[in-house]
Each structure stands twice: as structure tokens, then as C-alpha cells.
Design a protein around this motif. Sequence first.
Motif, PDB file in Angstrom:
ATOM      1  N   ARG A   1      40.247  34.635  11.090  1.00  0.00           N
ATOM      2  CA  ARG A   1      41.121  35.782  11.366  1.00  0.00           C
ATOM      3  C   ARG A   1      42.167  35.920  10.276  1.00  0.00           C
ATOM      4  O   ARG A   1      42.429  35.001   9.511  1.00  0.00           O
TER       5      ARG A   1
ATOM      6  N   TYR B   1      40.895  39.085  13.988  1.00  0.00           N
ATOM      7  CA  TYR B   1      39.687  39.252  13.189  1.00  0.00           C
ATOM      8  C   TYR B   1      40.093  39.506  11.743  1.00  0.00           C
ATOM      9  O   TYR B   1      41.277  39.637  11.428  1.00  0.00           O
TER      10      TYR B   1
ATOM     11  N   THR C   1      31.554  32.144  12.895  1.00  0.00           N
ATOM     12  CA  THR C   1      32.272  33.132  13.688  1.00  0.00           C
ATOM     13  C   THR C   1      31.588  34.480  13.524  1.00  0.00           C
ATOM     14  O   THR C   1      31.189  34.857  12.423  1.00  0.00           O
TER      15      THR C   1
ATOM     16  N   LEU D   1      31.752  38.698  14.849  1.00  0.00           N
ATOM     17  CA  LEU D   1      32.553  39.758  15.462  1.00  0.00           C
ATOM     18  C   LEU D   1      31.753  41.039  15.469  1.00  0.00           C
ATOM     19  O   LEU D   1      31.137  41.407  14.459  1.00  0.00           O
TER      20      LEU D   1
ATOM     21  N   TYR E   1      36.106  44.692  21.325  1.00  0.00           N
ATOM     22  CA  TYR E   1      35.895  43.587  20.404  1.00  0.00           C
ATOM     23  C   TYR E   1      35.162  42.454  21.124  1.00  0.00           C
ATOM     24  O   TYR E   1      35.580  42.018  22.199  1.00  0.00           O
TER      25      TYR E   1
ATOM     26  N   LYS F   1      33.862  38.687  20.145  1.00  0.00           N
ATOM     27  CA  LYS F   1      33.983  37.691  19.085  1.00  0.00           C
ATOM     28  C   LYS F   1      33.603  36.303  19.602  1.00  0.00           C
ATOM     29  O   LYS F   1      33.963  35.936  20.727  1.00  0.00           O
TER      30      LYS F   1
ATOM     31  N   TYR G   1      33.697  32.215  18.155  1.00  0.00           N
ATOM     32  CA  TYR G   1      34.242  31.353  17.109  1.00  0.00           C
ATOM     33  C   TYR G   1      33.892  29.912  17.449  1.00  0.00           C
ATOM     34  O   TYR G   1      34.328  29.382  18.471  1.00  0.00           O
TER      35      TYR G   1
END
Length: 686
Positions: free
Chosen positions: A96, A121, A271, A273, A301, A303, A305
Motif C-alpha cells: 500500500r 492500495y 498481494t 487488488l 475494493y 484485496k 495480502y
Amino acid sequence: MRLLLASTAILLTCPVAAIAQERATDLEPIIVTGQARGYIAIDSVTATKTDTPLIDVPQSINVVTRAQLDDQALHSLGDVLRYVPGTTVGQGEGNRDQITLRGQNTTADFFLDGVRDDTQYFRGLYNLERVEVLKGPYALIFGRGGGGGIVNRVQKTPSASGLFAAGRASANSFGAWDVSADLNAPLSDRAAVRINAIYETLDNHRDFYEGERYALNPYVVIDLGAGWRAGLSYEYVNDDRVVDRGVPSLAGAPLGGYRDQFFGVPGVNRTTLEANIVKLRLDGVLADNVEVSTTVMYGDYDKVYTNVFASGAATAQNGTVQLAGYTDPTTRRNLLVQSNLVWDVRTGGIGHKVLFGLEYGDQDSANRRRNAVLSDTNFDLADPVFPSVTFPALNRNTVSNVESVSAYVQDQISLGDRIEVVAGLRYDRFDITGTDLQPNPDRPFARTDDKVSPRLGLIYKPRPNVSIYGSYSQSFLPRSGDQFLTLSTTEQNLEPEEFTNHEVGAKWDIRPDLNVTAAVFRLDRTNATTPDPLNPTVTINVGETRTEGVELAVTGRLRPNWQVSGGYSWQDARLQGNDSVRLAQTPKQQFSLWNRYDVGRRLGIGLGVIHQASQFAAIRTSSSTTRLPAFTRVDAAVFYEVNDTVQLQLNIENLFDTTYFPDAHNNANISTGAPLNARLTLSTRF
């Protein structure tokens, strides 16, 4: 209730035909983003939410224009901000954007055309006209957060001035490459569309690092007549990259000799997104002296990670490093509505530009975390073997909803030709409710905060091109933090953190294409918290902090063929009452300067330098003293116009191959600077 508030904000700017005044139908960009001449910006709507010359804003502001973004071949927000003194780029755990402004670390103080963009992000630059960095806590304009300032991205907008297309392709010496396109097309004399798109592969000097990112942003504007215009933008972003959290420390300094060594697990550290962002904007005229606008932004969003990382210092130069890891999927749904009414009026010979505003936000978040189980937590530097990894147990499972309502008023008062006053108040109601689903039974949490934030600025203009100002402003941050994923039983009963800024400064437009600025400030933070340097997953209260500093900047053309953008900052960030405790990632001195010199009509050269003094990786205490050493990096470029539509440029980063450590997340996760590398770019415009 939510729909009623959102509808009210939208209706505030519905056309009122009876009093609307007819304007020219030649469709220009729907949003007044501020004019720019090369590297210099003339005005902005962000700092006051009114179209105001920067010289009349009592605040320190740095603007990086599209021309400078292109000349420096910048590809990430972190690259941009490294050239903005007083702004420190954080590692962001490799997943991010994260920055420190005036000693205040944040992952959420990012905005898009003045509307909150707080999801974690990496933000792209492909569809931007400029990047604005506004310093100081100004809740009046931005709402909660913004303790040290904010970063605002200004989007490219359609225009009916004519059909044009531009394309760029570049590749660097690590093997990364990208292609992008920008197309603007009038659809009629009352409508236009602009489409920006990019595809890029990611690579750098680090072992096992790679990734790809692609994004598409169509934007349509329509002139509705009678002074009203509407715009609809949609952006799709897909980002997939390796998570890299750098190297650990040893004896209070970054571990040397392992610049390229990966301290994660290949195939595990990743990661991803996927984001869908829709922005609707309506602008109009209610009367000759009354303008209104409403922006509605919806973001979806998704995401994930996953990472393994060094969880402590190395035992020796060729010893061992402890590893840990976790996987962390997050979903976020943002609905944000912002309406502004600007009224220009004179009373008794005194000019007023009065702003009335309403904001509404509804943000839903869901987050889970599973800690890793490693086959071996000891990573042997002498014989590095990556462990196997599983994520068997659920360690965190939370859902939350934030509903926020804000109302604000601001008056820009002109007392003759020499004195101007900016004054305003903002009311915020921040309501968070959620449930921690991991304990048995579930643990609900909730808190409501009502805050009033003032802003006051005084500007004296001894000459039309010189301003001297003083300002006072406040902001706050709720106890749920900038991502509001959870709220502990203890934090649920604590007041928000508060930020108070005092600043004096001066701005001088030496010429219309050259200006210099200076500011001296003091920023106090009360009820302050920070990650525990010995256990970054735990937040500790530290009391009151103070950052004092000086910021200087010069931007524009020194000569017709010589453009510069540079600045210097000195900052002293510490715990009040204990000068031995220093704030993290706040170097005392920063300096940057970028030059472009056009040797002839077709040939140009560029030269840049960044200097950053040493800084602490985490808050400096008696048990936490890891320091990143000072460094100086030199960059260069060559530009060649093949013809009127085609340009080649070669950018070289770290020309003298300096070894440096630019940023960190904590004492055990320190980024290594890239060695000498080059990027070749081909750009066209028709």
C-alpha cells in the motif's frame, strides 16, 4: 436515514432553471483543477474547495504537475513524494501507499479530486493531471485524519477543445515495462469523453519480485445547458504483485550486504487488488454569484495480502533472522457524497467568498487474519532455505460500518487589496459500529464522536505578487484509526487524537512562471498513539508529541529553457516533555531539486538530487534505536524530440549507484534502495 442524507446532498445542486444563467456551450473540462504552466501551478480548488490562486491560500502546498510527472518518468505515488521535502515515504508493508507528513504517519490521508480515497492500495498516476500535497491538519476541508496533511490526486478530465490522443511505452533495466494511452474525443458540441488506460509489468533489483497491474478509466462529461454540467467517471484497477518487506536490522542499523535477499517465501508473499471506482459529479450555476457542485463516489475494493517477513533483528551478520507471517483478506465498500455551494458577495465594500458544504459517508469493511505456521522460523543467513508455510487458524475476523456526517462553512474575506482572512468551522459526526467475530461469544464494539474543527488564516499582501500569512487549524483522528477495522475495549472509551497546527509563511510570485515559498510551523498532537516498536501489532499511548519545522520551495522557470522544482525541510519531531523520544520516519533535514534544461529546440537534459538525513525506523525509545542512515541520490535524464509528435527520453535513477535505505515499516522491515538503473520511454501525441 442514509438515503435521505445522500439525496439531500445531491438535491442541493439540482438545476434551478428559474435562476440559472445561460453560459457558453463550448465544453471545457468539467472540473476546475487549477491551471499549470510547465512545473508551476497557479491555482487549486483543493485547499479551500474554491478556485483560489495558491498565493492566496494560507497553507504550505506542493504541486507536482503532469509535465514534471512525465519528465521524471514517475510510475508510483512513492516516486512522486520522494521529491517533496517534509514528506517521508513509508514501506507500507509492501502492499500500500503509506507516508509520514510532519511526523504523522498515515495510510488513509489520500484524496481523489478532493474526495476521500482512504482504502489501502497502490494508487496509479496514468490518469492524473497533477498531484497536490497540502501540509497541516485541516479538518475543515478534509474531515477526520489529515493530521500532518493530505495527498490529493487530480484526475484528467474530458474537453471539447478537439480530438487528441497520446501514448507512452517504457522499459527499465530491471525488465519492467509498461504501455499507456490517453484519448480525448468530443462526442458533440455539448459532450466529450476521455479514456486513459495502462498495462505494466513490475520488476526491480530484489530477488523474486515481480507483478503486473492494469487499469482503465473512461470519463464522460455533458454540458446540460443553463450553466450545468455533469461528469461520470469509472475506473477499474487490477493489481497483482509480490509482497516485499525488505531486510531486518542488526545492531541498530539496516542489515548490510543483503540488498537483494528476499526475506519472504516465493509463491506465498503476494498481494492482489481488484477495485471498481465510480465518480459522478454535477456542477452548476444558481445565480451570477452562486455556484454549486456535488460529487458522489462509490468504491468497491477486494484485496488479499499474504506475507512472510523478518519479525526481529538479525543475530549476527551471518547469523539467523526470525520469520513470521499472516494472510489478510479485506473488502471495503465506500459511498461518499460531497456537496458545496460557493457564494461571492460584497457587503459594505468587503468581499466575501462563502463556502457552505455537506458531506456524507457510509463505509463497510470486513477483514480476516490467519497467522502463519512455518516449518522453520529461523532463517539462516549463511545457508538461506525458505520454509514451508500454512495458515491454519483464524486469528481475527471483524466487520465494521462507519457512517459520517459533516457540515462546514468558510468565508474568504477581502479587506481591501492587501488583507485577506480565511475563517471557518466544521462539524463532524463519526459513528462506528462493528463486531469482532473471533471471540466466542462475538464482541460488538461501537463509538460515536462529535467534533468541531476551526480554521483561521490571515494574509497580508504588500504587493499583488507577495503574500505573508499566519494560520491556525485543527483536525482529529477517531480511536478506530485510519482504517477502522476494530476497536478495543480500552480504546472504545478514549477521546480521539487531536492535531493543532500554527504556521506562518510567505509566498512570492517572482514572475508568473516562477515562485518561491517559505513556512515555519508547529504541530501538536494530543492523546497520541503509535505502534509498539517491539511489537508493531500492538498500539501504545505515548501522550503528546510536537513537530516543529521549516519548509522552503522554489518552482518554475529560472530561464525560458530551464525549469526547476525543489525544496528543503527541517523538522524536529519529538515526545513532549522527553526530547530523547523521537518520532519515526521523520528525518531532520530533507532536500530535493529537479532540473530540466532544454539545450535546443529538440534536445533537453534533466538532473535531480534527493538528500535525506538519518531517521528512526520506529519511534525512538531507550529500547528502540534502529536508525536508517542519511543518503544522497542523484538522477538524470535526456530528452529528444524526434519530431513534433514523437519524443524519446532516457531516465537514469541513482546515477552514482549509491547504497541506501530509503524507508521502513518498523525496526525489522527496512527497504533497500535500487542500484543504478535506466528507463527508456517513447511517447507520442496526435
